[in-house]
Design a protein around this motif. Structure first.
Motif, mmCIF file in Angstrom:
data_model
loop_
_atom_site.group_PDB
_atom_site.id
_atom_site.type_symbol
_atom_site.label_atom_id
_atom_site.label_comp_id
_atom_site.label_asym_id
_atom_site.label_seq_id
_atom_site.Cartn_x
_atom_site.Cartn_y
_atom_site.Cartn_z
ATOM 1 N N ALA A 108 33.726 54.334 34.328
ATOM 2 C CA ALA A 108 34.365 53.418 33.374
ATOM 3 C C ALA A 108 35.880 53.452 33.490
ATOM 4 O O ALA A 108 36.538 52.412 33.610
ATOM 5 C CB ALA A 108 33.924 53.767 31.954
ATOM 6 N N PHE A 109 36.448 54.659 33.460
ATOM 7 C CA PHE A 109 37.904 54.775 33.490
ATOM 8 C C PHE A 109 38.463 54.725 34.916
ATOM 9 O O PHE A 109 39.539 54.180 35.147
ATOM 10 C CB PHE A 109 38.342 56.072 32.807
ATOM 11 C CG PHE A 109 37.963 56.143 31.356
ATOM 12 C CD1 PHE A 109 38.503 55.254 30.439
ATOM 13 C CD2 PHE A 109 37.055 57.082 30.909
ATOM 14 C CE1 PHE A 109 38.149 55.304 29.103
ATOM 15 C CE2 PHE A 109 36.690 57.142 29.578
ATOM 16 C CZ PHE A 109 37.238 56.253 28.660
ATOM 17 N N GLY A 110 37.724 55.301 35.851
ATOM 18 C CA GLY A 110 38.215 55.382 37.220
ATOM 19 C C GLY A 110 38.278 54.039 37.911
ATOM 20 O O GLY A 110 39.275 53.710 38.575
ATOM 21 N N LEU A 198 36.864 39.939 31.294
ATOM 22 C CA LEU A 198 37.858 39.244 30.474
ATOM 23 C C LEU A 198 39.210 39.129 31.182
ATOM 24 O O LEU A 198 39.935 38.158 30.988
ATOM 25 C CB LEU A 198 38.038 39.975 29.143
ATOM 26 C CG LEU A 198 36.863 39.904 28.156
ATOM 27 C CD1 LEU A 198 37.106 40.822 26.971
ATOM 28 C CD2 LEU A 198 36.643 38.472 27.676
ATOM 29 N N LYS A 199 39.532 40.119 32.012
ATOM 30 C CA LYS A 199 40.816 40.108 32.715
ATOM 31 C C LYS A 199 40.717 39.462 34.097
ATOM 32 O O LYS A 199 41.704 39.392 34.831
ATOM 33 C CB LYS A 199 41.347 41.538 32.837
ATOM 34 C CG LYS A 199 41.628 42.186 31.480
ATOM 35 C CD LYS A 199 42.216 43.572 31.614
ATOM 36 C CE LYS A 199 43.630 43.525 32.135
ATOM 37 N NZ LYS A 199 44.257 44.861 32.176
ATOM 38 N N GLY A 200 39.526 39.005 34.458
ATOM 39 C CA GLY A 200 39.373 38.257 35.701
ATOM 40 C C GLY A 200 39.422 39.106 36.959
ATOM 41 O O GLY A 200 39.807 38.607 38.020
ATOM 42 N N TYR A 201 39.017 40.366 36.899
ATOM 43 C CA TYR A 201 39.034 41.213 38.090
ATOM 44 C C TYR A 201 37.970 40.757 39.080
ATOM 45 O O TYR A 201 36.821 40.489 38.705
ATOM 46 C CB TYR A 201 38.759 42.669 37.723
ATOM 47 C CG TYR A 201 39.843 43.346 36.921
ATOM 48 C CD1 TYR A 201 41.152 42.892 36.941
ATOM 49 C CD2 TYR A 201 39.546 44.463 36.135
ATOM 50 C CE1 TYR A 201 42.138 43.527 36.207
ATOM 51 C CE2 TYR A 201 40.530 45.107 35.394
ATOM 52 C CZ TYR A 201 41.819 44.629 35.436
ATOM 53 O OH TYR A 201 42.788 45.258 34.706
ATOM 54 N N ARG A 202 38.331 40.702 40.349
ATOM 55 C CA ARG A 202 37.346 40.377 41.373
ATOM 56 C C ARG A 202 36.282 41.457 41.492
ATOM 57 O O ARG A 202 35.148 41.186 41.902
ATOM 58 C CB ARG A 202 38.039 40.203 42.725
ATOM 59 C CG ARG A 202 38.877 38.941 42.853
ATOM 60 C CD ARG A 202 39.398 38.782 44.275
ATOM 61 N NE ARG A 202 40.149 37.542 44.435
ATOM 62 C CZ ARG A 202 40.689 37.152 45.576
ATOM 63 N NH1 ARG A 202 40.543 37.901 46.671
ATOM 64 N NH2 ARG A 202 41.350 36.009 45.639
ATOM 65 N N ALA A 203 36.659 42.680 41.156
ATOM 66 C CA ALA A 203 35.718 43.791 41.257
ATOM 67 C C ALA A 203 34.792 43.899 40.055
ATOM 68 O O ALA A 203 33.997 44.832 39.974
ATOM 69 C CB ALA A 203 36.484 45.108 41.424
ATOM 70 N N ALA A 204 34.853 42.950 39.125
ATOM 71 C CA ALA A 204 34.036 43.026 37.909
ATOM 72 C C ALA A 204 32.540 43.192 38.202
ATOM 73 O O ALA A 204 31.882 44.027 37.568
ATOM 74 C CB ALA A 204 34.291 41.804 37.029
ATOM 75 N N PRO A 205 31.954 42.444 39.152
ATOM 76 C CA PRO A 205 30.515 42.634 39.421
ATOM 77 C C PRO A 205 30.178 44.058 39.867
ATOM 78 O O PRO A 205 29.127 44.598 39.500
ATOM 79 C CB PRO A 205 30.229 41.623 40.542
ATOM 80 C CG PRO A 205 31.282 40.573 40.375
ATOM 81 C CD PRO A 205 32.513 41.309 39.921
ATOM 82 N N THR A 210 27.682 49.267 38.898
ATOM 83 C CA THR A 210 27.760 50.724 38.945
ATOM 84 C C THR A 210 27.514 51.341 37.576
ATOM 85 O O THR A 210 26.723 52.274 37.422
ATOM 86 C CB THR A 210 29.136 51.168 39.472
ATOM 87 O OG1 THR A 210 29.366 50.597 40.756
ATOM 88 C CG2 THR A 210 29.209 52.684 39.575
ATOM 89 N N GLY A 211 28.198 50.817 36.557
ATOM 90 C CA GLY A 211 28.050 51.369 35.221
ATOM 91 C C GLY A 211 26.641 51.246 34.681
ATOM 92 O O GLY A 211 26.097 52.202 34.107
#
Length: 285
Positions: A108-110, A198-205, A210-211
């Motif tokens: 989550a944080f990393g 919400l912040k539009g990160y490409r890595a969101a998926p 992973t989480g």
């Protein structure tokens, strides 16, 4: 055509090509989306909620139900518990602790820290994201404790006699509903995924995948360890996911147009003919 008109036409053509580049160079870079937090409020909620969770854990042997209020499992829980039971329940329990205390917070944080760094963000931006994620986890943990201590459901390890003799009288054995490991890991997974979306990160998926994989594995291991029934894990996943979505959504990035608040971007002043200044303001209203 004379040399002078040709020169003027060439100048106009080159200037027309250069104008957009000059204009774009003068424009400020687009603002990075930031989670909206109220530090006094959010830090207080997180700190007080965390202290409440720690207190209930420390005083568990005194305040948890001395006997079960919900003892026998329904048919579906009994069938699934028998099917998923591991012969070595202690190993399953240890692995679930790795998910709770290690993998879920690290992911989550990393991941959020890695994405913020890779996209040119600041430590303050990551701290804002981390506070929202942590607040989600704390709220989920407190809700879990309230229900656990109120319901007093007996853990499967007593039903199937897989508890160590010296732990048989532990009051923790009456805190099965609902699974704290599951609600905590799902809140971490969904909160970090929601922030990334919400912040539009490409890595969101990838953050979501992973989480949620870690959270689902942790819930399975709690059943394999005879620590929880299927309904304990299912409700834990639902509650953790709901909190993990709602808290970041309440802190979602917004623009002045979204909130309806005015943003002052500039001020000019010029003298009036009769004396006195004329002040003008520019911005988004």
């Amino acid at each position: 055509m004379s040399a002078m008109p040709r020169f003027l036409l060439s100048f106009v053509f080159v200037a027309s090509l250069a104008a957009p580049a000059v204009a774009s160079a003068e424009e400020p870079p687009p603002a990075r989306p930031m989670m909206r937090v109220n530090l006094p409020i959010d830090l207080t909620v997180t700190a007080v909620g965390g202290a409440a969770w720690i207190t209930t854990e420390v005083l568990k042997s005194k305040i948890a139900p001395a006997s079960c209020r919900w003892c026998s499992p329904p048919g579906i829980d009994d069938s699934i518990a028998r099917a998923l039971h591991w012969g070595n329940t202690k190993t399953a329990a240890r692995l679930s602790d790795v998910g709770l205390y290690g993998l879920a917070p690290l992911a989550a944080f990393g991941f959020d820290a890695a994405v913020v760094y890779a996209t040119g963000g600041t430590l303050a931006e990551w701290g804002t994201d981390a506070l929202v994620i942590l607040e989600s986890m704390v709220v989920a943990a407190d809700l879990t404790q309230i229900v656990k201590f109120s319901v007093g459901r007996e853990r499967p390890l007593l039903e199937y006699n897989s508890v160590d003799p010296d732990e048989r009288d532990s009051r923790d054995n009456n805190l099965s509903f609902f699974s704290g490991h599951t609600s905590f890991t799902f809140s971490a997974a969904v909160a970090s995924g929601t922030v990334a979306t919400l912040k539009g990160y490409r890595a969101a998926p990838w953050i979501w995948a992973t989480g949620l994989t870690i959270a689902a594995a942790t819930g399975y291991l709690r059943m394999a360890a005879d620590k929880h029934y299927f309904t304990d894990v299912m409700i834990g996943a639902i509650v953790g996911s709901a909190v993990g979505f709602v808290v970041p959504w309440l802190h979602r990035p917004t623009t002045s147009k979204d909130t309806g608040t005015a943003r002052l971007s500039g001020m000019t002043a010029s003298p009036l003919p009769g004396g006195g200044p004329l002040v003008g303001f520019s911005g988004i209203w």
